[in-house]
Design a protein around this motif. Structure first.
Motif, PDB file in Angstrom:
ATOM      1  N   GLY A  75       0.825  -1.205   0.000  1.00 61.22           N
ATOM      2  CA  GLY A  75       0.000   0.000   0.000  1.00 61.22           C
ATOM      3  C   GLY A  75       0.857   1.252   0.000  1.00 61.22           C
ATOM      4  O   GLY A  75       0.536   2.247  -0.677  1.00 61.22           O
ATOM      5  N   PHE A  76       1.952   1.212   0.741  1.00 61.35           N
ATOM      6  CA  PHE A  76       2.905   2.332   0.762  1.00 61.35           C
ATOM      7  C   PHE A  76       3.531   2.539  -0.615  1.00 61.35           C
ATOM      8  O   PHE A  76       3.654   3.679  -1.087  1.00 61.35           O
ATOM      9  N   LEU A  77       3.927   1.441  -1.278  1.00 61.23           N
ATOM     10  CA  LEU A  77       4.532   1.556  -2.603  1.00 61.23           C
ATOM     11  C   LEU A  77       3.552   2.155  -3.612  1.00 61.23           C
ATOM     12  O   LEU A  77       3.943   2.955  -4.475  1.00 61.23           O
ATOM     13  N   ILE A  78       2.279   1.776  -3.504  1.00 61.78           N
ATOM     14  CA  ILE A  78       1.254   2.344  -4.386  1.00 61.78           C
ATOM     15  C   ILE A  78       1.132   3.847  -4.144  1.00 61.78           C
ATOM     16  O   ILE A  78       1.113   4.667  -5.077  1.00 61.78           O
ATOM     17  N   ASP A  79       1.029   4.222  -2.864  1.00 67.85           N
ATOM     18  CA  ASP A  79       0.877   5.641  -2.511  1.00 67.85           C
ATOM     19  C   ASP A  79       2.057   6.473  -2.982  1.00 67.85           C
ATOM     20  O   ASP A  79       1.895   7.645  -3.363  1.00 67.85           O
ATOM     21  N   GLU A  80       3.242   5.877  -2.967  1.00 71.27           N
ATOM     22  CA  GLU A  80       4.455   6.595  -3.359  1.00 71.27           C
ATOM     23  C   GLU A  80       4.699   6.543  -4.864  1.00 71.27           C
ATOM     24  O   GLU A  80       5.668   7.139  -5.345  1.00 71.27           O
ATOM     25  N   GLY A  81       3.852   5.840  -5.583  1.00 70.85           N
ATOM     26  CA  GLY A  81       4.024   5.745  -7.031  1.00 70.85           C
ATOM     27  C   GLY A  81       5.155   4.834  -7.464  1.00 70.85           C
ATOM     28  O   GLY A  81       5.598   4.895  -8.614  1.00 70.85           O
TER      29      GLY A  81
END
Length: 301
Positions: A75-81
């Motif tokens: 989820g963090f990787l998605i949010d950070e692009g």
């Protein structure tokens, strides 16, 4: 550890106030998964699905914790692009059931307090401290760590509450009952000086605070003298009793969440199951048809 993992852990610490132990657990879970699948940021669904076999001998609760760490990481990787597609839906979904806490009846609590009060009547310093500890555990629902590390500065002179710094550094205000306040005042008259903690350690380390291990030992010793199996008693069990008995008395679940310092209401909701379990037990043991059914070889209601 990869740069992505380090950035994720730094975010947990900075933005969510995660405790050091939580950060360390997440670090271990991410590192263990990376050893099996390689770079987590580039892992696909097939690689993550294979973790089910890799974790097959672990307890469901352990697998659930590892899955939670990975889901939050992606989820963090998605949010950070960093990634466009979240592969974490391929992770195993262990069927876990939160165990019900050990239960203490109102009678058990009364026996503990009667014994503690009897021992404190003589004014012996350890017995007075023991009663104050018991009042705070059951009367305010504190965690063991919160209680033993309670600083003097957290106790206002006149206000009937204490400010607690709980998990993740989150603060909450917890009421102190009139009984607990009286026990604390009595303890304050005998409490050794030289420590900033309400419950100082004894011996050479008197500047520090009472240890969690010692707190466990004190409670189990008290239980034995009160005629209760020491295996049934711990600081956490008393915290559960505080919550369960409040809920039985009509406390709102949201208020209970705030008092216990739970970040998620789902954690507090276990007490609704405890309450339901008590209702079932009550029906099976007290309903007029229960004894009649058992007498005829039937099952309970």
């Amino acid at each position: 550890m990869s740069a992505d993992s380090d950035a994720f852990l730094a975010m947990l610490a900075a933005e969510r106030g995660a405790a050091a132990n939580t950060i360390a657990a997440y670090r271990r879970d991410l590192a263990g998964a990376a050893e099996f699948v390689g770079d987590l940021a580039s892992a696909g669904r097939d690689e993550l699905a294979a973790l089910a076999g890799h974790w097959s001998e672990l307890a469901p609760a352990t697998v659930a914790r590892k899955v939670s760490a990975l889901r939050q990481f992606y989820g963090f990787l998605i949010d950070e692009g960093r990634i466009a597609d979240d592969p974490s839906d391929a992770l195993p979904r262990p069927a876990t059931r939160r165990p019900l806490p050990k239960l203490l009846s109102h009678e058990d609590i009364a026996r503990l307090f009667d014994r503690a009060a009897l021992e404190a009547e003589g004014g012996e310093i350890r017995a007075v401290r023991q009663l104050a500890l018991l009042e705070m555990l059951y009367g305010s629902g504190l965690r063991a760590t919160e209680l033993v590390a309670l600083p003097l500065a957290a106790l206002p002179r006149d206000a009937p509450f204490v400010t607690i710094r709980g998990k993740g550094g989150q603060e909450r205000v917890v009421p102190i009952s009139t009984r607990a306040k009286a026990a604390l005042n009595r303890w304050a008259e005998l409490r050794p000086s030289g420590s900033r903690y309400v419950f100082p350690a004894s011996g050479r380390s008197s500047a520090g605070h009472l240890s969690r291990v010692r707190l466990y030992q004190l409670l189990k010793g008290l239980a034995g003298r009160a005629g209760i199996d020491p295996a049934r008693i711990s600081p956490h069990v008393l915290r559960h009793a505080f919550a369960t008995h409040l809920l039985e008395g009509g406390a709102d679940l949201r208020i209970l969440q705030a008092l216990l310092g739970h970040a998620d209401i789902a954690t507090t909701q276990i007490y609704t199951h405890v309450d339901a379990a008590r209702l079932v037990e009550l029906v099976n043991s007290r309903h007029p048809l229960a004894a009649r059914g058992l007498a005829r070889g039937g099952t309970s209601v």
